[in-house]
Design an enzyme around this catalytic site. Structure first.
Site, PDB file in Angstrom:
ATOM      1  N   ASP A  10       0.885  -1.173   0.000  1.00 46.69           N
ATOM      2  CA  ASP A  10       0.000   0.000   0.000  1.00 46.69           C
ATOM      3  C   ASP A  10       0.919   1.219   0.000  1.00 46.69           C
ATOM      4  OD1 ASP A  10       0.877   0.404   2.603  1.00 46.69           O
ATOM      5  OD2 ASP A  10      -1.118   0.416   3.513  1.00 46.69           O
ATOM      6  N   HIS A  11       0.329   2.394   0.207  1.00 44.37           N
ATOM      7  CA  HIS A  11       1.139   3.621   0.173  1.00 44.37           C
ATOM      8  C   HIS A  11       2.219   3.630   1.255  1.00 44.37           C
ATOM      9  CE1 HIS A  11      -2.375   4.093   2.719  1.00 44.37           C
ATOM     10  NE2 HIS A  11      -1.719   4.997   3.423  1.00 44.37           N
ATOM     11  N   CYS A  67       3.238  -2.934   3.953  1.00 42.04           N
ATOM     12  CA  CYS A  67       2.391  -1.786   4.307  1.00 42.04           C
ATOM     13  C   CYS A  67       3.162  -0.993   5.349  1.00 42.04           C
ATOM     14  CB  CYS A  67       1.003  -2.226   4.779  1.00 42.04           C
ATOM     15  SG  CYS A  67       0.929  -3.167   6.307  1.00 42.04           S
ATOM     16  N   GLY A  68       2.485  -0.119   6.094  1.00 40.67           N
ATOM     17  CA  GLY A  68       3.214   0.694   7.064  1.00 40.67           C
ATOM     18  C   GLY A  68       3.851  -0.153   8.153  1.00 40.67           C
ATOM     19  N   THR A  69       3.056  -1.062   8.709  1.00 38.59           N
ATOM     20  CA  THR A  69       3.554  -1.914   9.801  1.00 38.59           C
ATOM     21  C   THR A  69       3.764  -3.368   9.390  1.00 38.59           C
ATOM     22  OG1 THR A  69       1.284  -2.436  10.406  1.00 38.59           O
ATOM     23  CG2 THR A  69       2.304  -0.566  11.554  1.00 38.59           C
ATOM     24  N   GLY A  70       3.153  -3.778   8.307  1.00 36.55           N
ATOM     25  CA  GLY A  70       3.134  -5.196   7.926  1.00 36.55           C
ATOM     26  C   GLY A  70       1.965  -5.927   8.560  1.00 36.55           C
ATOM     27  N   ILE A  71       1.369  -5.320   9.565  1.00 43.88           N
ATOM     28  CA  ILE A  71       0.341  -6.024  10.344  1.00 43.88           C
ATOM     29  C   ILE A  71      -0.998  -6.091   9.608  1.00 43.88           C
ATOM     30  CG2 ILE A  71      -0.977  -6.044  12.498  1.00 43.88           C
ATOM     31  CD1 ILE A  71       1.474  -4.748  13.851  1.00 43.88           C
ATOM     32  N   GLY A  72      -1.443  -4.965   9.071  1.00 44.48           N
ATOM     33  CA  GLY A  72      -2.721  -4.968   8.343  1.00 44.48           C
ATOM     34  C   GLY A  72      -2.677  -5.946   7.184  1.00 44.48           C
ATOM     35  N   MET A  73      -1.590  -5.926   6.453  1.00 51.32           N
ATOM     36  CA  MET A  73      -1.439  -6.847   5.326  1.00 51.32           C
ATOM     37  C   MET A  73      -1.491  -8.298   5.804  1.00 51.32           C
ATOM     38  SD  MET A  73      -1.149  -5.545   2.285  1.00 51.32           S
ATOM     39  CE  MET A  73      -0.402  -4.326   1.190  1.00 51.32           C
ATOM     40  N   HIS A 100       9.671 -23.894   9.582  1.00 49.94           N
ATOM     41  CA  HIS A 100       8.672 -24.612  10.387  1.00 49.94           C
ATOM     42  C   HIS A 100       7.224 -24.400   9.962  1.00 49.94           C
ATOM     43  CE1 HIS A 100      11.484 -25.183  14.132  1.00 49.94           C
ATOM     44  NE2 HIS A 100      11.994 -25.672  13.016  1.00 49.94           N
ATOM     45  N   ARG A 134       7.799 -33.334  10.930  1.00 48.60           N
ATOM     46  CA  ARG A 134       6.805 -33.045  11.985  1.00 48.60           C
ATOM     47  C   ARG A 134       6.137 -31.686  11.756  1.00 48.60           C
ATOM     48  NH1 ARG A 134      11.686 -31.565  14.085  1.00 48.60           N
ATOM     49  NH2 ARG A 134      11.776 -29.758  15.487  1.00 48.60           N
ATOM     50  N   HIS A 135       6.832 -30.799  11.051  1.00 50.09           N
ATOM     51  CA  HIS A 135       6.251 -29.477  10.793  1.00 50.09           C
ATOM     52  C   HIS A 135       5.132 -29.561   9.752  1.00 50.09           C
ATOM     53  CE1 HIS A 135       9.268 -27.907  13.374  1.00 50.09           C
ATOM     54  NE2 HIS A 135      10.215 -28.472  12.643  1.00 50.09           N
TER      55      HIS A 135
HETATM   56  C1  RB5 Z   1      -1.732   3.105   6.286  1.00 46.49           C
HETATM   57  O1  RB5 Z   1      -1.671   4.367   6.852  1.00 46.49           O
HETATM   58  C2  RB5 Z   1      -1.422   2.052   7.315  1.00 46.49           C
HETATM   59  O2  RB5 Z   1      -2.507   1.905   8.161  1.00 46.49           O
HETATM   60  C3  RB5 Z   1      -1.093   0.747   6.633  1.00 46.49           C
HETATM   61  O3  RB5 Z   1      -0.009   0.936   5.790  1.00 46.49           O
HETATM   62  C4  RB5 Z   1      -0.707  -0.408   7.519  1.00 46.49           C
HETATM   63  O4  RB5 Z   1       0.293  -0.048   8.410  1.00 46.49           O
HETATM   64  C5  RB5 Z   1      -1.793  -1.126   8.145  1.00 46.49           C
HETATM   65  O5  RB5 Z   1      -1.595  -2.084   8.905  1.00 46.49           O
END
Ligand code: RB5
Length: 152
Positions: A10-11, A67-73, A100, A134-135
């Site tokens: 994303d951006h 993405c910004g954190t990798g978490i949303g993705m 694993h 096993r994995h």
């Molecule tokens: C976008 O501002 C931000 O929310 C996105 O890149 C990401 O970090 C979401 O998890």
């Protein structure tokens, strides 16, 4: 058939994705880029879905989402059947999620990791093969949970 690595962002991940693509090209790794293509604001679930569908169809064998954190993705990617997405920012985790968990998507935070570390993480993700044994049993258990949950 040549294996194709998928990449999308994303951006918040656009600048890092450009660096990763330059690195993949330097290494001669074949990739397919599923956007986005600028820092204009977009919605990360759209790009997670676009990439995961290419893995599900077999057009790509593994993928990298930024993405910004990798978490949303990673949250969005893990909603897709057969996708095992790992959000990581250290080499140990990336190595072991390949060994694993047979993770097929790596999610990186463009606002979390520097370029040097990110490229090292991408190399590990591409170069490390699943240990199986096993994995495999445990990965199969994850697939069984997915099957049960998706039919609810
Ligand atoms: C976008 O501002 C931000 O929310 C996105 O890149 C990401 O970090 C979401 O998890």
């Amino acid at each position: 058939m040549e294996k194709v690595l998928a990449i999308a962002c994303d951006h918040g991940g656009y600048e890092l994705k450009k660096e990763i693509i330059a690195h993949l090209e330097k290494r001669g790794i074949k990739y397919a880029d599923f956007g986005c293509y600028s820092t204009a604001s977009v919605n990360y679930p759209d790009y997670a879905a676009a990439l995961c569908e290419k893995i599900q169809s077999g057009e790509c064998y593994r993928g990298i989402l930024v993405c910004g954190t990798g978490i949303g993705m990673s949250i969005a990617a893990n909603k897709h059947r057969g996708i095992r997405a790992a959000c990581a920012s250290d080499t140990f985790s990336v190595k072991y999620t390949r060994l694993h968990n047979d993770s097929n998507v790596l999610c990186l935070g463009g606002r979390v990791v520097g370029v040097g570390l990110a490229l090292e993480l991408c190399d590990l993700f591409v170069d490390t093969e699943f240990e199986g044994g096993r994995h495999q049993t445990r990965v199969d258990m994850i697939s069984a949970i997915e099957k049960t949950q998706m039919s609810k």
